[in-house]
Design a protein around this motif. Structure first.
Motif, PDB file in Angstrom:
ATOM      1  N   PHE A 116     -11.871   1.510  11.731  1.00  0.00           N
ATOM      2  CA  PHE A 116     -10.903   0.221  10.920  1.00  0.00           C
ATOM      3  C   PHE A 116      -9.315  -0.186  11.608  1.00  0.00           C
TER       4      PHE A 116
ATOM      5  N   LYS B  46      -8.388  -2.231   2.039  1.00  0.00           N
ATOM      6  CA  LYS B  46      -7.159  -2.906   2.553  1.00  0.00           C
ATOM      7  C   LYS B  46      -7.732  -4.286   2.844  1.00  0.00           C
ATOM      8  N   ARG B  47      -8.310  -3.820   3.840  1.00  0.00           N
ATOM      9  CA  ARG B  47      -8.828  -5.643   4.388  1.00  0.00           C
ATOM     10  C   ARG B  47      -9.436  -6.085   3.880  1.00  0.00           C
TER      11      ARG B  47
ATOM     12  N   ALA C 211     -10.694   7.752   2.900  1.00  0.00           N
ATOM     13  CA  ALA C 211      -9.958   7.173   4.390  1.00  0.00           C
ATOM     14  C   ALA C 211     -10.971   5.768   4.084  1.00  0.00           C
ATOM     15  N   ARG C 212     -12.030   5.964   4.804  1.00  0.00           N
ATOM     16  CA  ARG C 212     -13.009   4.127   4.608  1.00  0.00           C
ATOM     17  C   ARG C 212     -12.866   4.081   3.621  1.00  0.00           C
TER      18      ARG C 212
ATOM     19  N   TRP D  98       1.273  -1.231   0.159  1.00  0.00           N
ATOM     20  CA  TRP D  98      -0.119  -0.117   0.253  1.00  0.00           C
ATOM     21  C   TRP D  98       0.640   1.507   0.055  1.00  0.00           C
TER      22      TRP D  98
ATOM     23  N   ASP E 146     -12.229   8.364  10.415  1.00  0.00           N
ATOM     24  CA  ASP E 146     -12.546   7.595   9.251  1.00  0.00           C
ATOM     25  C   ASP E 146     -11.958   5.658   9.103  1.00  0.00           C
ATOM     26  N   MET E 147     -10.670   6.248   9.625  1.00  0.00           N
ATOM     27  CA  MET E 147      -9.247   5.470   9.387  1.00  0.00           C
ATOM     28  C   MET E 147      -9.408   4.698  11.389  1.00  0.00           C
TER      29      MET E 147
ATOM     30  N   GLN F 233      -4.596   7.557  -1.000  1.00  0.00           N
ATOM     31  CA  GLN F 233      -4.210   5.934  -0.326  1.00  0.00           C
ATOM     32  C   GLN F 233      -4.279   5.151  -1.130  1.00  0.00           C
TER      33      GLN F 233
ATOM     34  N   PHE G  93     -10.783   3.262   1.866  1.00  0.00           N
ATOM     35  CA  PHE G  93      -9.109   3.447   1.611  1.00  0.00           C
ATOM     36  C   PHE G  93      -9.018   1.927   2.542  1.00  0.00           C
ATOM     37  N   MET G  94      -9.546   1.931   2.966  1.00  0.00           N
ATOM     38  CA  MET G  94      -9.485   1.157   5.575  1.00  0.00           C
ATOM     39  C   MET G  94      -9.930  -0.294   4.882  1.00  0.00           C
ATOM     40  N   GLN G  95     -11.009  -0.270   3.816  1.00  0.00           N
ATOM     41  CA  GLN G  95     -11.903  -0.796   3.053  1.00  0.00           C
ATOM     42  C   GLN G  95     -11.141  -2.088   2.216  1.00  0.00           C
TER      43      GLN G  95
ATOM     44  N   PRO H  75     -17.130  10.295   0.018  1.00  0.00           N
ATOM     45  CA  PRO H  75     -18.537  11.098   1.483  1.00  0.00           C
ATOM     46  C   PRO H  75     -18.213  12.975   0.831  1.00  0.00           C
TER      47      PRO H  75
ATOM     48  N   HIS I 107     -10.964  13.356   8.348  1.00  0.00           N
ATOM     49  CA  HIS I 107      -9.978  11.468   8.359  1.00  0.00           C
ATOM     50  C   HIS I 107      -9.808  10.411   9.553  1.00  0.00           C
TER      51      HIS I 107
END
Lengths: 382, 106
Positions: free
Chosen positions: B74, A377-378, A370-371, A318, B70-71, A329, A373-375, A346, B67
Motif C-alpha cells: 500500500f 486508510k485508503r 497491517a493490510r 491515524w 503487507d505495508m 494501527q 489498516f492500509m486499506q 490473517p 508485517h
C-alpha cells in the motif's frame, strides 16, 4: 515575504514546520525555542523501546547537528519563551527578545497530574512526556520491582507492557468502567485486557485511586474498591492538557487548546500554531488530535501557509501503539460512532474493529493487521 | 563507515556516509533527503519511508517480515521488486556502495 520566523517548541511539530519552511524555499531566519535543553527528539518511543532500553538516547533525535547547520535552523533548546509581545512583534525568552514576522506556536501538551494533596511529598510518582521523565522512570522497570500504573489509556498500557517485559510486576488501575474508555470500543479494550492479563499485568477497571501513602521507598495506593496496593513506583497516565498559557497571556483565542483556523492561523494573523497544542474545527466540532502524523501534517501546512500558500488543512488522523508483540494501527477518528463491527484477520492474533455512524465508516482499529489498516486508510481518504 | 548513494525522486543522486546501526530511514532523515517522510519514526506503521534496493542487495538483506510485506502493498508509489521500508533496514557493511532509490510519489 517574511524574513524572520520564530518557532516556539522544539518537538515534532516545531521541527516539521522548520524543515518544511526550508524545503519550500524560505531563505530568512528560523529560530526554534525549546524548554528541555534537548534538540528535537521523538516522543513515541519514550513509552516503548526507549523505556525498555532498546533504543538509546542518540537514536531518539530526528536529525543530527549537521542537518540544523546545513538547513540554517537556529535551535535554542534550553531557551524557553516566556511571553509574546504582540505589539512589538517579539518573543520574550528567558535570555532575550527575538523579533518575528511570523510566529509558530508548537508548544505541545503536558500530562495531567494527580491532585496536589494526593501527590504531596511522594517522590516516586512518575509521568511520561519528556525524555527526562523516561530517564527517571527507567530504573524502576526491573525484575522484582512493583509498579502501579494509574490510567488505562494508550500511554498507561504501553508503560505497563514495557514494565512487564522488563520483569516488573504491574498493576494497572482505571477509574472508568473499562480501559480505553474514551478512545476505543469494548472489543479493542477486550483485546488489550486479554493481552495484558495473559502477560501477567493485573488490570483493575472501574476503580479510582483514593489515596497514596508513603512508607520509606514504598508507596501504598488505596483504591475506591477498598483494596490496597503497595508499589515501588507509581506511573500516572491520565491524559494531557495543551500548553496554551503563552497564547492565552497574549490574548489569543484559547478553548481547550490554541484555536486555529483551517490554515493553522490563530486569532492573530502573524501567529500560527500546530500539533497537540491546537484545537480546530472538524465536522462542525472543535477538536484536538494527539497524533504524530497529525502534528507533522498540520505543521507542514502552517509552514506553507506562512509563505502564502493558502492551503486548508484537513486532518488525516491515524495512530499507532506497540504493546508486547501487538501492533495497533488506527485509521480515522471514531468520535460519534453508533455501531462497531469486529472481524478476525490473517493471524490468530489479528483483529479489526470498525466504527460506523449509520452507514458511514469513521475509523478502524487494526490489531496485527497491517493490510486492513492500509486499506482502511485508503478507504477513509487518509 | 558505509557509503550509500540515494537516487532521489528528481533524478539527482546523493552519497551519504552512514553510521552502522542506524536504519536506512534515519540516514535519509539526517541528510534531509526528499521523499522519505517517516511519519511513524520507524515503527513500520506508515509506509512513508519506501525505498527500492537493487536485486543484489535485496538478496543479501534480512528477509522481509510479514508485517512489512503487507505495508508494502500500500505504498504511495507502487511496489516494485526491491521495494522495502527503509526503517526496517539496518546499516552495516552490506550497504557500503549500495544505490538506494527513493521513488517519486504516484
Amino acid at each position: 515575504m517574511p524574513r524572520r520566523i520564530v518557532i516556539v517548541g522544539a518537538g515534532q511539530a516545531g521541527l516539521a514546520a522548520a524543515a518544511k519552511l526550508r524545503q519550500a524555499g524560505f531563505a530568512g531566519s528560523i529560530t526554534m525555542l525549546g524548554d528541555e535543553g534537548l534538540m528535537p527528539y521523538q516522543r513515541p518511543p519514550l513509552s516503548k523501546a526507549y523505556l525498555l532500553g532498546k533504543l538509546e538516547a542518540d537514536r531518539l533525535s530526528y536529525r543530527n547537528e549537521e542537518f540544523y547547520r546545513h538547513e540554517e535552523i537556529e535551535v535554542a533548546p534550553g531557551e524557553a519563551a516566556v511571553e509574546i509581545d504582540r505589539a512589538a512583534g517579539e518573543v520574550v525568552t528567558t535570555l532575550r527578545r527575538i523579533s518575528y514576522d511570523h510566529l509558530v506556536l508548537a508548544t505541545g501538551a503536558r500530562p495531567i497530574e494527580l491532585p496536589a494533596p494526593m501527590a504531596a511529598g511522594i517522590s516516586n510518582i512518575f509521568y511520561l512526556r519528556n525524555r527526562a521523565d523516561a530517564d527517571r522512570l527507567r530504573p524502576s522497570l526491573k525484575q522484582g520491582a512493583r509498579l502501579l500504573v494509574v490510567g488505562g489509556g494508550y500511554v498507561g498500557l504501553e508503560v505497563a507492557a514495557a514494565a512487564r517485559q522488563a520483569g516488573a510486576s504491574v498493576t494497572l488501575v482505571e477509574m472508568a468502567p473499562r480501559i480505553l474508555n474514551r478512545v476505543a470500543a469494548e472489543p479493542t479494550a477486550a483485546y488489550f485486557r486479554n493481552l495484558h492479563s495473559a502477560k501477567g499485568v493485573e488490570i483493575r477497571e472501574g476503580t479510582g485511586l483514593t489515596e497514596l501513602t508513603v512508607d520509606g521507598a514504598r508507596v501504598t495506593a488505596s483504591l475506591a474498591d477498598g483494596s490496597r496496593h503497595s508499589a515501588d513506583a507509581v506511573v500516572v497516565g491520565i491524559g494531557v492538557r495543551p500548553n496554551a498559557s503563552l497564547a492565552m497571556q497574549a490574548g489569543l483565542a484559547v478553548e481547550g487548546g490554541i484555536v486555529v483556523d483551517a490554515f493553522g492561523r490563530t486569532t492573530d494573523p502573524h501567529i500560527w500554531a500546530a500539533g497537540d497544542c491546537t484545537t480546530f474545527e472538524y465536522d462542525g466540532e472543535m477538536i484536538r488530535i494527539e497524533s504524530v502524523p497529525h502534528a507533522i501534517d498540520q505543521a507542514e501546512h502552517v509552514a506553507r501557509n506562512v509563505l502564502g500558500a493558502g492551503r486548508a488543512y484537513r486532518p488525516r488522523p491515524w495512530f499507532w501503539s506497540d504493546q508486547f508483540d501487538t501492533k495497533l494501527q488506527i485509521a480515522g477518528l471514531n468520535r460519534g460512532y453508533d455501531r462497531v463491527q469486529s472481524a478476525g484477520g490473517p493471524a490468530e492474533s489479528s483483529m479489526t474493529i470498525s466504527y460506523f455512524l449509520g452507514e458511514r465508516l469513521l475509523a478502524v482499529d487494526c490489531l496485527n493487521d497491517a493490510r486492513s489498516f492500509m486499506q482502511a486508510k485508503r478507504q477513509l481518504g487518509l | 563507515m558505509p557509503k550509500i548513494t540515494f537516487a532521489l525522486p528528481d533524478g539527482k543522486e546523493r552519497t551519504c556516509s552512514a553510521n552502522e546501526g542506524l536504519s536506512l530511514m534515519e540516514v535519509a532523515l539526517q541528510n534531509a533527503l526528499p521523499g522519505i517522510i517517516a511519519e511513524c519514526n520507524g515503527s513500520a506503521a506508515c509506509a512513508t519511508c519506501h525505498v527500492i534496493v537493487e536485486d543484489a542487495l535485496a538478496a543479501m538483506l534480512d528477509p522481509i517480515s510479514e508485517h512489512e510485506n503487507d505495508m508494502l502493498e500500500f505504498t504511495a508509489a507502487a511496489r516494485q521488486p526491491g521495494s522495502r521500508l527503509s526503517c526496517q533496514i539496518r546499516v552495516d557493511d552490506r550497504l557500503d556502495g549500495a544505490i538506494v532509490r527513493i521513488p517519486a510519489e504516484a
